[in-house]
Design a protein around this motif. Sequence first.
Motif, short mmCIF file in Angstrom:
data_model
loop_
_atom_site.label_atom_id
_atom_site.label_comp_id
_atom_site.label_asym_id
_atom_site.label_seq_id
_atom_site.Cartn_x
_atom_site.Cartn_y
_atom_site.Cartn_z
N LYS A 47 0.62 -1.19 -0.28
CA LYS A 47 -0.03 0.18 0.00
C LYS A 47 0.66 1.10 -0.21
O LYS A 47 2.32 0.84 0.66
N TRP A 49 0.79 5.66 0.25
CA TRP A 49 0.60 7.04 0.20
C TRP A 49 0.98 8.11 -0.41
O TRP A 49 2.05 8.69 0.57
N LYS A 50 0.89 8.99 -1.86
CA LYS A 50 1.34 9.19 -2.26
C LYS A 50 1.82 11.06 -2.02
O LYS A 50 0.53 11.62 -1.69
N LEU A 51 2.17 11.67 -1.29
CA LEU A 51 2.56 12.99 -0.19
C LEU A 51 3.22 13.48 -1.72
O LEU A 51 3.73 13.36 -2.84
N ASP A 52 2.96 15.19 -1.38
CA ASP A 52 2.26 16.17 -2.32
C ASP A 52 3.81 17.07 -2.33
O ASP A 52 4.02 17.75 -0.22
N ASP A 101 3.08 19.78 4.93
CA ASP A 101 1.15 20.44 5.56
C ASP A 101 1.52 21.25 6.22
O ASP A 101 0.67 21.46 7.00
N PHE A 114 -4.21 8.75 9.15
CA PHE A 114 -4.02 9.45 6.98
C PHE A 114 -3.54 8.17 5.89
O PHE A 114 -4.16 8.33 5.13
N SER A 115 -2.99 6.85 6.44
CA SER A 115 -2.35 6.16 5.41
C SER A 115 -3.91 4.97 5.50
O SER A 115 -3.97 4.94 4.02
N LEU A 117 -6.98 6.52 5.25
CA LEU A 117 -7.78 7.35 4.48
C LEU A 117 -7.50 7.49 3.08
O LEU A 117 -8.22 7.41 2.11
N TYR A 118 -6.38 7.55 3.10
CA TYR A 118 -5.41 7.64 1.63
C TYR A 118 -4.75 7.16 0.84
O TYR A 118 -4.47 7.82 -0.44
N GLY A 119 -4.44 5.93 1.54
CA GLY A 119 -3.92 5.08 0.77
C GLY A 119 -4.17 4.10 -0.48
O GLY A 119 -5.37 4.23 -0.11
N LYS A 120 -3.59 3.88 -0.94
CA LYS A 120 -3.87 2.62 -2.16
C LYS A 120 -2.98 1.37 -1.97
O LYS A 120 -1.97 1.83 -1.82
#
Length: 151
Positions: A47, A49-52, A101, A114-115, A117-120
């Motif tokens: 899995k 989570w792409k951070l910006d 952030d 957050f992982s 929630l936003y993880g793929k």
Amino acid sequence: MATGRNGRWLFPIIGHMGICTSAGVIRDFAGPYYVSEDNMAFGKPAKYWKLDPSKVYSCGPNAWDTAVHDASEEYKHRMHNLCCDNCHSHVALALNLMRYDNSTSWNMVTLCFFSLLYGKYVSIGGFVKTWLPFILFLGIILIVTLTLHMR
């Protein structure tokens, strides 16, 4: 940031965690006094989570990599503690150092949330490897419990 699969059958949402450099090299606090580089402790990530990178609060062009490097160097001198100072803490320190952030309050709990929630998942196989052992474990407990109650 990438989270990798591991043998946590009781809590699959927690998992093992690492953070990538800008070149995609994963760094993870893999054990006492050891931060691995592109060889996660429990295998390839299941899995991510792409951070910006634009959310890094810093002036320098290498702020991301500097924060990942500095967090990794710090954790090379730490004893691993499953509950208090672990792979999630390593990633949290990197995010705090880069003020990701605009925050310096990253920790194990926020990263897990957050992982989740936003993880793929990297693939259907990643999903299966993460959840199948847990589901089988719960099934066995359910069968044993029902069998004992029927007696």
